[in-house]
Design an enzyme around this catalytic site. Structure first.
Site, PDB file in Angstrom:
ATOM      1  N   ASP A  26       0.793  -1.379   0.150  1.00 31.15           N
ATOM      2  CA  ASP A  26       0.123  -0.053   0.014  1.00 31.15           C
ATOM      3  C   ASP A  26       0.938   1.552  -0.104  1.00 31.15           C
ATOM      4  O   ASP A  26       2.221   1.135   0.272  1.00 31.15           O
ATOM      5  CB  ASP A  26      -0.742   0.021   1.296  1.00 31.15           C
ATOM      6  CG  ASP A  26      -1.960   0.989   1.300  1.00 31.15           C
ATOM      7  OD1 ASP A  26      -2.460   1.317   0.070  1.00 31.15           O
ATOM      8  OD2 ASP A  26      -2.053   1.667   2.406  1.00 31.15           O
ATOM      9  N   ASP A  28      -0.497   5.205   0.710  1.00 35.42           N
ATOM     10  CA  ASP A  28      -0.636   6.216   1.796  1.00 35.42           C
ATOM     11  C   ASP A  28      -0.730   5.466   3.321  1.00 35.42           C
ATOM     12  O   ASP A  28      -1.320   4.360   3.536  1.00 35.42           O
ATOM     13  CB  ASP A  28      -2.003   6.315   1.528  1.00 35.42           C
ATOM     14  CG  ASP A  28      -2.210   7.619   0.475  1.00 35.42           C
ATOM     15  OD1 ASP A  28      -1.525   8.564   0.179  1.00 35.42           O
ATOM     16  OD2 ASP A  28      -3.108   7.114  -0.453  1.00 35.42           O
TER      17      ASP A  28
END
Length: 342
Positions: A26, A28
């Site tokens: 991922d 963010d």
């Protein structure tokens, strides 16, 4: 990983970057926050890649294109190609393309990431409900997305046009804190229309399918900061996961996690990819990891010993998860977590 009720974080004698062929990372809250690299991310990812691990960046944020994400990561010091980036915009565009004719018009409520992904699938992005779209797609449009865009979605949906959403993350981490995500915007349209979108992003199967199709990963490790997207997505895809505590998940949320939100491994940040993971073992009525022992009493979690804070957290997870269900949620782990600085 099979879909069973995990009762403790697992250990690994080998560094995770050696035990898995591809990291599905991922962005963010894991690699950066508010556009700035998170501590240790650049160095850790560089070391993992040099050691032979493939790095793929899998994000529910549909705002930016893979090209712009790759450029940003490269500027941060993480050399990245557009082909290394998989977005929920790509996943939702494939989902739409399987249900509408080639060349069909799709009303876009969001940013350029959606438009580029739709064109990649041979679809035509349009801006108005009056452009005769055959579908509506909604993705994160950033803080400057005009309110009127939600109205366009509502007009089209009211006419019977099917509605798709890239993802439903309610929040997104930034440099100043936690901000509303695409899920909050989806709620606006849902409340106004009473409709339900088809959703592509993590933790749902379309995103996992898109990721595997684009990376060809055989032994993937999902690396994320969110229990309800990254970790649940790994659970649904029956692959292993590493939770890092650099984003939205805190210790209390991890202790109360239901089975589908329990990661395979837990670490403070991306340095955890470069090391083995300590084993959590049964010890009397509780669990031991490193110098810590944790037990679940009638009303609270107890932590004894000293050592590395992450070892204490892993032991606490084992005690809480073994208690199971509502019992784990009700156990007071506040004092124990405070001891660890979490």
């Amino acid at each position: 990983m099979s879909q069973t009720a995990r009762t403790r974080p697992e250990g690994s004698e080998r560094a995770l970057s050696e035990a898995y062929d591809t990291a599905l990372l991922d962005l963010d809250g894991v690699v950066y926050a508010g556009g700035e690299a998170i501590a240790y991310a650049v160095e850790s990812l560089g070391t993992a890649r040099t050691g032979g691990m493939r790095l793929a960046y899998v994000t529910n944020n549909a705002l930016r294109t893979p090209d712009s994400v790759a450029e940003h990561l490269t500027e941060l010091g993480i050399g990245t190609e557009a082909s290394d980036v998989i977005t929920s915009a790509q996943a939702v565009a494939r989902l739409i393309s399987e249900q509408v004719p080639q060349g069909a018009r799709v009303l876009v409520i969001g940013g350029d990431g959606l438009r580029v992904a739709l064109r990649e699938r041979g679809l035509e992005p349009v801006e108005s409900a009056d452009d005769d779209p055959v579908a509506v797609v909604q993705g994160f449009g950033g803080p400057d997305l005009p309110w009127g865009r939600f109205a366009e979605a509502c007009y089209a949906i009211a006419r019977g046009v099917p509605w798709f959403a890239s993802n439903t993350d309610l929040t997104i981490p930034g440099a100043r804190g936690i901000a509303p995500g695409n899920g909050a915007a989806v709620e606006v349209v849902r409340i106004a229309t009473g409709a339900e979108p088809q959703v592509a992003g993590k933790p749902l199967p379309p995103m996992h399918r898109e990721t595997i199709l684009r990376t060809g990963a055989e032994r993937p490790l999902v690396v994320g900061d969110r229990l309800d997207t990254d970790i649940e997505g790994a659970f649904n895809g029956e692959v292993d996961s590493l939770l890092v505590l650099t984003g939205v998940t805190d210790g209390a949320q991890l202790l109360a996690a239901p089975p589908q939100h329990r990661p395979t491994y837990v670490d403070a940040d991306l340095r955890g990819m470069l090391t083995g993971q300590p084993e959590v073992v049964e010890a009397g009525d509780g669990f031991r990891c490193g110098g810590y022992t944790a037990t679940a009493g009638a009303e609270r979690l107890e932590l004894d010993g000293e050592g590395e804070p992450m070892d204490g957290l892993r032991a606490l997870c084992a005690a809480a998860w073994t208690a199971g269900g509502d019992a784990a949620c009700e156990l007071d782990g506040g004092k124990a977590l405070a001891r660890l600085g979490l």
